[in-house]
Every structure is written in C-alpha cells, then in structure tokens.
Motif scaffolding. Structure first.
Motif, PDB file in Angstrom:
ATOM      1  N   ALA A  78       0.746  -1.251   0.028  1.00  0.00           N
ATOM      2  CA  ALA A  78       0.093  -0.009  -0.035  1.00  0.00           C
ATOM      3  C   ALA A  78       0.849   1.205   0.091  1.00  0.00           C
ATOM      4  CB  ALA A  78      -0.885   0.087   1.310  1.00  0.00           C
TER       5      ALA A  78
ATOM      6  N   GLU B 201       9.692   4.107   7.850  1.00  0.00           N
ATOM      7  CA  GLU B 201       9.256   2.257   7.846  1.00  0.00           C
ATOM      8  C   GLU B 201      10.095   1.984   9.255  1.00  0.00           C
ATOM      9  OE1 GLU B 201       8.049  -0.463   6.218  1.00  0.00           O
ATOM     10  OE2 GLU B 201       9.214  -1.304   8.143  1.00  0.00           O
ATOM     11  N   ARG B 202       9.324   1.253   9.982  1.00  0.00           N
ATOM     12  CA  ARG B 202       9.894   0.776  11.248  1.00  0.00           C
ATOM     13  C   ARG B 202      11.171  -0.170  11.282  1.00  0.00           C
ATOM     14  NH1 ARG B 202       5.393  -1.398  14.564  1.00  0.00           N
ATOM     15  NH2 ARG B 202       6.570  -1.678  16.342  1.00  0.00           N
TER      16      ARG B 202
ATOM     17  N   GLY C 155       9.318  -4.472   8.090  1.00  0.00           N
ATOM     18  CA  GLY C 155      10.708  -4.090   7.146  1.00  0.00           C
ATOM     19  C   GLY C 155      10.153  -3.844   5.840  1.00  0.00           C
TER      20      GLY C 155
ATOM     21  N   ALA D 269       4.810  -6.929   4.637  1.00  0.00           N
ATOM     22  CA  ALA D 269       4.361  -8.518   4.776  1.00  0.00           C
ATOM     23  C   ALA D 269       4.676  -9.220   3.480  1.00  0.00           C
ATOM     24  CB  ALA D 269       3.253  -8.549   5.730  1.00  0.00           C
ATOM     25  N   GLY D 270       4.646  -8.705   2.402  1.00  0.00           N
ATOM     26  CA  GLY D 270       4.696  -9.345   1.178  1.00  0.00           C
ATOM     27  C   GLY D 270       6.045  -9.712   0.755  1.00  0.00           C
TER      28      GLY D 270
ATOM     29  N   LYS E 173       1.789 -14.365  -4.164  1.00  0.00           N
ATOM     30  CA  LYS E 173       0.847 -14.704  -5.015  1.00  0.00           C
ATOM     31  C   LYS E 173       0.384 -13.388  -5.341  1.00  0.00           C
ATOM     32  CE  LYS E 173      -0.938 -17.391  -1.875  1.00  0.00           C
ATOM     33  NZ  LYS E 173       0.395 -17.862  -1.296  1.00  0.00           N
TER      34      LYS E 173
ATOM     35  N   LEU F  96       6.775   5.189  13.529  1.00  0.00           N
ATOM     36  CA  LEU F  96       5.847   6.184  13.714  1.00  0.00           C
ATOM     37  C   LEU F  96       5.342   6.038  15.227  1.00  0.00           C
ATOM     38  CD1 LEU F  96       2.762   7.086  11.596  1.00  0.00           C
ATOM     39  CD2 LEU F  96       2.653   7.272  14.063  1.00  0.00           C
TER      40      LEU F  96
ATOM     41  N   GLY G 184       2.779 -18.702   5.344  1.00  0.00           N
ATOM     42  CA  GLY G 184       3.415 -19.717   4.304  1.00  0.00           C
ATOM     43  C   GLY G 184       3.892 -18.636   3.339  1.00  0.00           C
TER      44      GLY G 184
ATOM     45  N   GLU H 277      -4.011  -3.227   4.055  1.00  0.00           N
ATOM     46  CA  GLU H 277      -4.568  -4.324   4.890  1.00  0.00           C
ATOM     47  C   GLU H 277      -5.009  -3.918   6.291  1.00  0.00           C
ATOM     48  OE1 GLU H 277      -4.043  -8.815   4.338  1.00  0.00           O
ATOM     49  OE2 GLU H 277      -2.428  -8.091   5.458  1.00  0.00           O
TER      50      GLU H 277
ATOM     51  N   GLY I  44      -4.145  -8.942   1.053  1.00  0.00           N
ATOM     52  CA  GLY I  44      -3.293  -9.278  -0.012  1.00  0.00           C
ATOM     53  C   GLY I  44      -2.431  -8.451  -0.688  1.00  0.00           C
ATOM     54  N   ILE I  45      -1.403  -8.801  -1.338  1.00  0.00           N
ATOM     55  CA  ILE I  45      -0.444  -7.729  -1.645  1.00  0.00           C
ATOM     56  C   ILE I  45      -1.275  -6.938  -2.924  1.00  0.00           C
ATOM     57  CG2 ILE I  45       1.615  -7.648  -3.323  1.00  0.00           C
ATOM     58  CD1 ILE I  45       2.474 -10.495  -1.994  1.00  0.00           C
TER      59      ILE I  45
HETATM   60  C1  LIG Z   1       4.748 -14.582   5.197  1.00  0.00           C
HETATM   61  C2  LIG Z   1       3.640 -14.163   4.749  1.00  0.00           C
HETATM   62  C3  LIG Z   1       3.280 -14.411   3.201  1.00  0.00           C
HETATM   63  C4  LIG Z   1       2.382 -13.884   2.529  1.00  0.00           C
HETATM   64  N1  LIG Z   1       2.159 -14.412   1.270  1.00  0.00           N
HETATM   65  C5  LIG Z   1       1.153 -13.491   0.618  1.00  0.00           C
HETATM   66  C6  LIG Z   1       1.021 -13.719  -0.983  1.00  0.00           C
HETATM   67  O1  LIG Z   1       1.472 -14.817  -1.409  1.00  0.00           O
HETATM   68  N2  LIG Z   1       0.111 -13.261  -1.550  1.00  0.00           N
HETATM   69  C7  LIG Z   1      -0.623 -11.998  -0.937  1.00  0.00           C
HETATM   70  O2  LIG Z   1      -1.453 -11.334  -1.456  1.00  0.00           O
HETATM   71  N3  LIG Z   1      -0.367 -11.784   0.432  1.00  0.00           N
HETATM   72  C8  LIG Z   1       0.186 -12.357   1.159  1.00  0.00           C
HETATM   73  N4  LIG Z   1       0.755 -12.082   2.476  1.00  0.00           N
HETATM   74  C9  LIG Z   1      -0.024 -10.772   2.851  1.00  0.00           C
HETATM   75  C10 LIG Z   1       0.568  -9.631   2.260  1.00  0.00           C
HETATM   76  O3  LIG Z   1       1.923  -9.539   2.529  1.00  0.00           O
HETATM   77  C11 LIG Z   1      -0.244  -8.545   2.812  1.00  0.00           C
HETATM   78  O4  LIG Z   1      -1.684  -8.445   2.452  1.00  0.00           O
HETATM   79  C12 LIG Z   1       0.348  -7.153   2.279  1.00  0.00           C
HETATM   80  O5  LIG Z   1       1.584  -6.962   2.703  1.00  0.00           O
HETATM   81  C13 LIG Z   1      -0.488  -5.665   3.093  1.00  0.00           C
HETATM   82  O6  LIG Z   1       0.085  -4.920   2.554  1.00  0.00           O
HETATM   83  P1  LIG Z   1       0.063  -3.415   3.299  1.00  0.00           P
HETATM   84  O7  LIG Z   1       0.904  -2.376   2.490  1.00  0.00           O
HETATM   85  O8  LIG Z   1      -1.386  -3.050   3.719  1.00  0.00           O
HETATM   86  O9  LIG Z   1       0.813  -3.751   4.737  1.00  0.00           O
HETATM   87  P2  LIG Z   1       2.095  -4.338   5.135  1.00  0.00           P
HETATM   88  O10 LIG Z   1       2.787  -5.151   4.072  1.00  0.00           O
HETATM   89  O11 LIG Z   1       1.892  -5.212   6.439  1.00  0.00           O
HETATM   90  O12 LIG Z   1       3.130  -3.337   5.282  1.00  0.00           O
HETATM   91  C14 LIG Z   1       2.935  -2.489   6.515  1.00  0.00           C
HETATM   92  C15 LIG Z   1       4.442  -1.794   6.728  1.00  0.00           C
HETATM   93  O13 LIG Z   1       4.332  -0.908   7.764  1.00  0.00           O
HETATM   94  C16 LIG Z   1       5.568  -0.989   8.642  1.00  0.00           C
HETATM   95  N5  LIG Z   1       4.938  -0.336   9.829  1.00  0.00           N
HETATM   96  C17 LIG Z   1       4.217  -1.046  10.766  1.00  0.00           C
HETATM   97  N6  LIG Z   1       4.040  -0.030  11.887  1.00  0.00           N
HETATM   98  C18 LIG Z   1       4.801   0.972  11.668  1.00  0.00           C
HETATM   99  C19 LIG Z   1       4.795   2.205  12.476  1.00  0.00           C
HETATM  100  N7  LIG Z   1       4.617   2.376  13.748  1.00  0.00           N
HETATM  101  N8  LIG Z   1       5.878   2.869  11.865  1.00  0.00           N
HETATM  102  C20 LIG Z   1       6.343   2.977  10.481  1.00  0.00           C
HETATM  103  N9  LIG Z   1       6.223   1.837   9.716  1.00  0.00           N
HETATM  104  C21 LIG Z   1       5.498   0.813  10.419  1.00  0.00           C
HETATM  105  C22 LIG Z   1       5.777  -2.602   8.649  1.00  0.00           C
HETATM  106  O14 LIG Z   1       7.220  -2.717   8.962  1.00  0.00           O
HETATM  107  C23 LIG Z   1       5.318  -2.864   7.157  1.00  0.00           C
HETATM  108  O15 LIG Z   1       6.581  -2.629   6.510  1.00  0.00           O
HETATM  109  C24 LIG Z   1       1.800 -12.966   3.077  1.00  0.00           C
HETATM  110  C25 LIG Z   1       1.985 -12.171   4.549  1.00  0.00           C
HETATM  111  C26 LIG Z   1       2.975 -12.873   5.160  1.00  0.00           C
HETATM  112  C27 LIG Z   1       3.207 -12.351   6.526  1.00  0.00           C
END
Ligand SMILES: Cc1cc2nc3c(=O)[nH]c(=O)nc-3n(C[C@H](O)[C@H](O)[C@H](O)COP(=O)(O)OP(=O)(O)OC[C@H]3O[C@@H](n4cnc5c(N)ncnc54)[C@H](O)[C@@H]3O)c2cc1C
Length: 535
Positions: free
Chosen positions: A97, A116-117, A146, A150-151, A157, A221, A347, A506, A513-514
């Motif tokens: 996102a 980014e934390r 990081g 999480a992706g 996928k 943050l 996974g 998310e 999901g990604i």
């Molecule tokens: C092991 C694993 C496998 C997965 N496999 C898949 C897959 O194959 N396909 C798929 O669609 N989805 C998969 N997912 C789910 C997918 O990764 C998430 O749905 C997606 O990354 C969510 O995106 P996002 O940007 O909303 O949040 P996130 O990817 O969770 O990113 C949030 C970011 O914010 C940062 N953050 C958190 N708190 C703070 C703070 N206080 N200050 C600064 N930064 C902060 C975190 O470090 C992180 O980098 C998987 C997840 C995991 C853990």
C-alpha cells in the motif's frame, strides 16, 4: 476490431503453435465476422488450469486484433522528479500500500516521505534467519515488518478477489517493470516467489530515491502531531536502533502500517476510539501435506508436468465459514510473529514452488460477537470495545507460544487432532524453526477447534486423502486479516476522525493481500492528490 476469445488445450498442447492457431481461427470463424488470416494478430492474455475433471485442461484467453495493431496495454506511468518545493505526503509503512501509493504520488508531482519501522530487505534477511536458527524475534524487523512490508518474504501470490481489471493490471505491470517475470502478466494465478521479491522491492526503493522521494528505515511512527486533536500535521517517530526521536511534517499522512502494527491500533484507540470499528476476521492453523500427495489428489493421480498443484476449500460449519487461505504449493510454513512472546505462522514459496511440501491456512471466520467477554471487558477498560478482537488475537498468539518452545510451533497430526490424542511423532516439516507435539484439540478455542474438525471431514470428501497420517497442523494462523477497521470517508478516503489522515491497505481493513493493498494505496493517493492539488 478487438475480440476476446478462449480456447481449451490439453497440457501437452500448450507449446504447439499449430494446434493453438487452428483452434483460435476456428473460434473466429464461429463468430460470423469478416477477417483474413493476414490481418489478424492474436495476443495471449491469460492461462488457467482446470483440474476439476479427470482430464486436466488448460483454459487460454487471447485477444484477437483484426485490422488493428495490438494496443500498448500495461503502460508504465510517467513519474515526475520531486523536491522540497513540492507538496509533501508522509507515507507510514513501505508495504504494497505504501510503496504503490508513493509511486502514485510521484506521478502527480507530490513528494513521498516514507517512514518504515523495519530494516532494508538486505538486513531483514539476517533478522528473519535468526527467528528460525535462534528463535529470536526482532520486534521491528521480521516477516511482517521491514522494507516491502509483509509481502516481501512471501509466496508473492498476486491474486485478488477484486475485479477491477485495469487497476490489477497496473499493479502487475509495475511489478514486471521492476523485475518480475513476464509470466505474471498472463498467468491466471500469478506469483513472484520469495527468492525474487526482495530484488524487486530494492529496485522500487532505488527509483523512489532517484526521483527525489525520501525513505527512512528503522523509523517507527510513535504518535500523530495534531492541531486541536483533529487535524494531522505530522508524525513523531523514534529510531529503532539509536532511540533518536524525530518529527516529520507533511500536507497529508498515508497510514499504511499493516495489520500487525498493534501499537498503531492501540494509539488510535486511546486518542480517537471513534476512528475504529470492529470487523470480521479469521483464525486457525496451517495445514501441511507432502506436495506429492496434494499433486496426486488434484491432478487425479497423473503427472501432468503442471507444477505444484493448488487447492481452494471452503465450507460452512455452525454458521461460520471455514476456508483455506494463502495456499502455498511447493512452499514453506514460516514463523511470522512480531513479538518475542508470541507464535504466528504463515506460508511462502520460491518462484519454482519446488519444496517437498504444500501448505495452506485453514481458518474459521470470527465475528465481533464471537469474541469472549473477558476481552470485550479489557477493550472497554480503554474506552474502545472495538479493540476486543485484537486483544483476543494477541492472547491466542501468546497462548500458542506457551504451548510451543520459543519459536518451535505447537503441532499435531491431523488424524490425532480428530481422534483427540497426542502425536507421538511428527513428520518432517518445512517449518525450519522446529515443532513441538501439542494437543491442539485441547487448547485451541473450542469455537475454532470444533469447526475445524467438522470442516476437515468435509474437505476430505472433496479432496480424497486430505485427511491422512502425513497431514500436519501447525498453530496458530491469526493474521489473515485485521480484526479492526480504521474508519474513513467512502468518497475522499480520509479518516472521519482525523483530517489529513488517509488509512490504507490491509491494516486499515480495506484490502487483503498484496495486489488489493497496492490498489488501495494507489486509490488513496489519487484521493490525496485530488485534495492537495485542487486546493
Ligand atoms: C509470510 C507471509 C506470506 C504472505 N503471502 C502472501 C501472498 O503470497 N500473496 C498475498 O497477496 N499476500 C500475502 N501475504 C499478505 C500480504 O503480505 C499483505 O496482505 C500485504 O503485504 C499488506 O500490505 P500493506 O501495505 O497493507 O501492509 P504491510 O505489507 O503489512 O506493510 C506495513 C508496513 O508498515 C510498517 N510499519 C508498521 N508499523 C509501523 C510504524 N509504527 N511506523 C512505521 N512503519 C510501520 C511495517 O514494517 C510494514 O513494512 C503474506 C503475508 C505474510 C506475512
């Protein structure tokens, strides 16, 4: 004229141009339109595998361009170079996102300042290895936190239930531009693989920096800087390595911190409880089988050379959905906790999906009214009953830790779970942090364990052999989605409680999901640009 047409192929015909062309032209002839072979070009769009019947078939979609040149689809946007004279948006979180949102801001000439934390992907690899080898979980750098979010270390996928084709294609096109295989543009179930994702994320980082954006790693943050407690002006952060505190100011804040950022929810609950809403989520376990067994079941005992087989299972038990989630064919089960006193599993798989196992989360739908009273009371104590689901999730993750051994996850043979007995031995598993035999049937919350039992029998009736003495249950899978939503206005995507705050992805409860998180980041940043540039 441009037409979409579909043909069925046998797996061995996939590379046979002669058969493909014959079938494509047959389709056009059936359509009763005027064309010549010379003025027609076919462009491959998507492939999916239909393994429902004994004879596995490939379902191929093409675009036929008649008297037209193939279009320039999946065009990469033109980004602008930015500096401090531009409008500035703080992007909290560098997950899909945050990153895709940042590129949308650059397209509009707005400077993204990403905080980014966690660590960069390079440093993160080391922290992730420590979880498996030494059971050490770094609270800021792990499978969820990081660079890339999480992706980054995931199956990658790229499927989504969303049907906004244009937006999905633009996300896939950007991944492809930054290094993902071309196949993701055409596979019906595209995936990148954990071995390829880190480099793609690094390429994205380098482009953002080259265009004048800022990225601050190890920067967490801590709180929002507000005017009259209603308008967000900036954020207060702390460096997770040095402890140094720093304030960042911007014209808006994209809050894309994911669903593992417990501290962010807690801080919102304490300062603006009305900004949160309880929502349905799901919890359960990872179930792992030998890959060969799943392939045999799905491909009806034949070796079709189609790669590791996928499955998708869903049923209803006692009024709640029980379903498979994030299935990883030829993959690994990974320890994805974000605190040292909890166990959470998830996974992932590599691009080739060639491990000896296939796994999937099997989770039970959990509604706000399913949360035990004790956790509702705990949430009420901070004047935010909407937090009950999060408190319960945390309790379950800590309970799982107590039944494991450090990051060794509690596990039970599926057959023993159904019989209600301890597993004397556990089969080899892809979960590198190790397993501890545990009576999941006794300590998993009853509402989850009972439904899982019934669902497994149902799944076995549809995938004969699913229940077998090689099937392993590993606890607990708790983070398939967030238990709370950060409320925002439907039209502007802006928080209803805090002006200039745009919750996305998310963690905010609008994506899963990604791809859908990336799409939500893009959409929110389009709204931010509209608000800032039309002011
Ligand atoms: C092991 C694993 C496998 C997965 N496999 C898949 C897959 O194959 N396909 C798929 O669609 N989805 C998969 N997912 C789910 C997918 O990764 C998430 O749905 C997606 O990354 C969510 O995106 P996002 O940007 O909303 O949040 P996130 O990817 O969770 O990113 C949030 C970011 O914010 C940062 N953050 C958190 N708190 C703070 C703070 N206080 N200050 C600064 N930064 C902060 C975190 O470090 C992180 O980098 C998987 C997840 C995991 C853990």
């Amino acid at each position: 004229m441009i037409l979409e047409i579909s043909i069925n192929l046998l797996p061995q015909e996939e590379k046979n141009e002669k058969v493909i062309n014959r079938k494509l032209f047959e389709q056009l002839e059936n359509k009763n339109i005027t064309f010549t072979r010379e003025n027609t070009t076919f462009v491959f769009v998507k492939k999916s595998i239909d393994a429902r019947r004994k004879q596995v078939k490939l379902f191929m979609r093409y675009k036929a361009y008649i008297d037209e040149l193939p279009g320039q689809e999946n065009k990469i946007p033109e980004w602008k170079t930015v500096d401090d004279s531009c409008k500035k948006v703080i992007v909290a979180g560098s997950g899909p996102a945050g990153l895709f949102g940042a590129f949308t801001l650059l397209e509009k000439g707005i400077k993204p300042v990403i905080i980014e934390r966690g660590q960069t992907t390079h440093e993160r690899k080391r922290d992730i290895a420590k979880i498996s080898t030494a059971g050490i979980v770094d609270g800021n750098s792990n499978y969820c936190f990081g660079e890339g979010g999480a992706g980054t270390f995931s199956d990658g996928k790229l499927y989504t239930r969303s049907n906004k084709r244009g937006s999905i294609n633009s996300v896939l096109a950007l991944f492809h531009y930054f290094g993902a295989d071309e196949k993701i543009l055409t596979d019906a179930h595209p995936h990148i693989g954990t071995d390829k994702l880190p480099v793609i994320i690094e390429n994205m980082r380098n482009k953002i920096l080259e265009l004048g954006g800022e990225i601050h790693f190890n920067t967490r943050l801590e709180s929002f800087i507000t005017e009259n407690s209603t308008i967000v002006k900036g954020v207060h952060t702390v460096n997770t390595i040095t402890g140094e505190e720093k304030d960042f100011y911007g014209d808006a804040l994209l809050l894309a911190t994911g669903h593992s950022a417990f501290d962010i929810y807690e801080s919102l609950a304490k300062t603006n409880p009305e900004s949160l809403e309880a929502k349905t989520f799901a919890v359960g376990v990872r179930v792992e089988h030998p890959r060969e067994l799943i392939d045999k079941i799905q491909f009806h005992g034949k070796n079709e050379n189609l790669g590791a087989a996928e499955y998708r299972l869903v049923t209803q038990v006692d009024g709640r959905g029980v379903y498979s989630f994030c299935m990883c064919p030829g993959g690994f089960v990974v320890p994805s906790a974000t605190e040292k006193d909890e166990i959470v599993v998830n996974g992932m798989s590599s691009a080739r999906r060639n491990s000896r196992w296939s796994n999937a989360a099997i989770v039970v739908e959990t509604k706000p009214e399913d949360i035990p009273q004790e956790f509702v009371e705990k949430a009420k104590a901070i004047n935010c009953p909407q937090m009950a689901g999060l408190y319960w999730r945390r309790w379950l993750e800590q309970e799982t830790f107590k039944h494991g051994n450090n990051q060794q996850a509690p596990a039970q043979l599926l057959t023993d779970f159904l019989k209600g007995k301890e597993s004397q031995t556990l089969p080899q598993s892809s979960y590198t942090a190790g397993l501890t035999s545990s009576r999941l049937d006794l300590w998993l919350p009853e509402q989850i364990a009972n439904r899982l039992k019934k669902a497994f029998y149902d799944f076995d009736s549809r995938m004969k052999g699913y229940i077998c003495d090689q099937a392993l249950m590993i606890a607990s899978e708790t983070r398939t989605s967030t238990p709370v939503r950060i409320l925002r206005d439907k039209e502007s995507c802006q928080s209803m409680a805090l002006k200039n705050l745009y919750p996305a992805g998310e963690g905010a409860g609008y994506a899963g999901g990604i791809v859908s998180s990336a799409m939500d980041g893009i959409n929110s940043c389009l709204k931010i640009a509209q608000a800032l540039l039309e002011k």
